[in-house]
Scaffold this motif. Structure first.
Motif, mmCIF file in Angstrom:
data_model
loop_
_atom_site.group_PDB
_atom_site.id
_atom_site.type_symbol
_atom_site.label_atom_id
_atom_site.label_comp_id
_atom_site.label_asym_id
_atom_site.label_seq_id
_atom_site.Cartn_x
_atom_site.Cartn_y
_atom_site.Cartn_z
ATOM 1 N N ARG A 48 5.760 3.833 4.778
ATOM 2 C CA ARG A 48 4.332 4.102 4.858
ATOM 3 C C ARG A 48 3.557 2.791 4.796
ATOM 4 N NH1 ARG A 48 4.595 8.675 6.881
ATOM 5 N NH2 ARG A 48 4.277 10.560 5.672
ATOM 6 N N TRP A 68 3.853 10.628 -0.508
ATOM 7 C CA TRP A 68 3.724 9.924 0.772
ATOM 8 C C TRP A 68 2.589 10.435 1.652
ATOM 9 C CZ3 TRP A 68 9.349 11.576 2.311
ATOM 10 C CH2 TRP A 68 9.350 12.868 2.827
ATOM 11 N N ASP A 69 1.809 11.411 1.174
ATOM 12 C CA ASP A 69 0.689 11.912 1.987
ATOM 13 C C ASP A 69 -0.366 10.820 2.170
ATOM 14 O OD1 ASP A 69 1.842 14.362 2.268
ATOM 15 O OD2 ASP A 69 0.647 15.344 0.702
ATOM 16 N N TYR A 70 -0.968 10.782 3.388
ATOM 17 C CA TYR A 70 -2.019 9.792 3.643
ATOM 18 C C TYR A 70 -3.191 10.039 2.710
ATOM 19 C CZ TYR A 70 0.764 9.187 7.855
ATOM 20 O OH TYR A 70 1.802 8.963 8.722
ATOM 21 N N GLN A 128 -3.121 9.389 -0.531
ATOM 22 C CA GLN A 128 -2.636 9.420 -1.918
ATOM 23 C C GLN A 128 -3.065 8.136 -2.646
ATOM 24 O OE1 GLN A 128 -0.296 11.490 -3.975
ATOM 25 N NE2 GLN A 128 -0.980 9.972 -5.481
#
Ligand code: THG
Length: 364
Positions: free
Chosen positions: A287, A338-340, A342
């Protein structure tokens, strides 16, 4: 300088142009700086043209009746539709689906390939695989030393040196061009998101003459000697073997899934392991992380990434982007985080910076 570290056909020139530091890649000198700041080199690369000694991108040549079989055995990328004249970026994996290298493959003929390698001993790996499977191939390192010409003015400079035909070369295609009564392979490629070319010089004795010719042609375009630029690389999300990628990573967690055939239709080493990982799902992913605070210098050891008081990943390469006006890093982040968007904390040499998980690439 130990003599075990190989010089390149361009090292004499690199030295006379004031190189101020080297790295060593594939047991070979790799210029890292010519005295300018990374930021100065970054802006120059974005506006002009640079010449890079990337000879350390060694070629592992495979030729012979079983060359296509061995090439396919080494990578999960489907090579069935690969054309002669095409460059293909791809992962090499082992029996556990661990990444062994991430070269650019050049298909020179149906029975002849070059793996243009990152920093690990692919020559020995390929030889071992060929010997173990009794394949009818020869595997060797030819006298080929890539020289990169990168930046928006690269096409102008290359057209001066190789002729107008070079302008028709498509991205990740290569062709044969004449130079001093020899024939050389030139590709439209390079370790940058800017336009650029790589000359795969096949005669070490011509190195200094080629350097001089390019430099002469580049004078009116403000050409400078340089090297792959860290800010540019991180913005573009280009991975580096030994930094982002190691044997402990699989291609599915490293944004290389598009280069993996999971259908089962082709045979390659590590297929079952890779399919099992795909079925299970990956536990972490590559990421971007953007974070604030003072501009960071290039990261020389991984920067841990925290959520609350728990480490959830690390930045393997990070630096300040003067264009985005933020610190940015390539990082491996655990699945629950890993979510955008976060929120994370990045630990950089005794400071804690607030940031968030972001999409790669950072910029096009
Ligand atoms: N040039 C050559 N050999 C190399 C590199 C190179 N070997 C080692 C290392 N660099 C390999 N790493 C990369 C990573 C990404 C790219 C090139 C080399 C790259 N990728 C394109 C992209 O991400 O947009 C597209 C790849 C594709 O479509 O196949 O350019 O720099 N000779």
């Amino acid at each position: 300088m130990s003599r075990r570290i190989r010089r390149t056909p361009y090292t004499n020139r690199v030295e006379s142009f004031g190189v101020s530091g080297f790295s060593v890649v594939n047991h070979m000198l790799f210029p890292k700086s010519f005295g300018n700041s990374i930021e100065s080199d970054y802006w120059h690369l974005h506006e002009n043209v640079q010449i890079w000694d990337v000879s350390c991108q060694r070629q592992v040549e495979i030729r012979g009746r079983d060359a296509a079989r061995l090439a396919q055995w080494m990578t999960p990328r489907d090579l069935r539709k690969a054309q002669v004249g095409q460059c293909l970026y791809l992962p090499l994996i082992d029996d556990t689906a661990g990444i062994v290298n991430d070269p650019v493959l050049l298909k020179l003929a149906e029975d002849r390939f070059w793996f243009s390698i990152a920093d690990s001993d692919v020559l020995l790996w390929a030889k071992g695989l060929a010997l173990g499977a009794s394949l009818n191939v020869t595997v060797f390192e030819p006298d080929v030393s890539p020289l990169a010409v990168q930046g928006p003015k690269a096409e102008e400079v290359m057209a001066c040196v190789f002729g107008e035909q070079i302008r028709n070369l498509g991205f990740f295609k290569f062709g044969h061009f004449s130079l001093f009564d020899t024939t050389q392979i030139v590709a439209r490629s390079g370790y940058s998101k800017m336009d650029g070319f790589e000359i795969y010089l096949n005669d070490s004795d011509l190195g200094e003459e080629l350097w001089d010719l390019i430099f002469q042609a580049g004078k009116s375009y403000q050409i400078r000697p340089g090297c792959p630029n860290l800010i540019d690389r991180v913005e573009a999300g280009l991975l580096s073997y030994g930094n982002e990628l190691t044997k402990d990573n699989n291609p599915l967690e490293c944004r290389l899934k598009q280069y993996c055939d999971l259908s089962g239709d082709i045979d390659y080493l590590g297929k079952r392991a890779l399919q099992a990982i795909a079925q299970r799902g990956v536990e972490r992913k590559m990421r971007g992380v953007v974070f604030g605070g003072e501009p960071c210098a290039a990261c020389t050891k991984p920067w841990p990434v925290y959520v609350d008081n728990c480490q959830v990943g690390q930045i393997t390469t990070g630096i300040y982007s003067p264009r985005l006006k933020k610190n940015i890093g390539l990082s491996m982040i655990n699945s629950d985080f890993w979510d955008y968007g976060q929120a994370v904390d990045v630990h950089v040499s005794n400071t804690v910076r607030s940031g968030e998980v972001a999409r790669l690439p950072f910029a096009h």
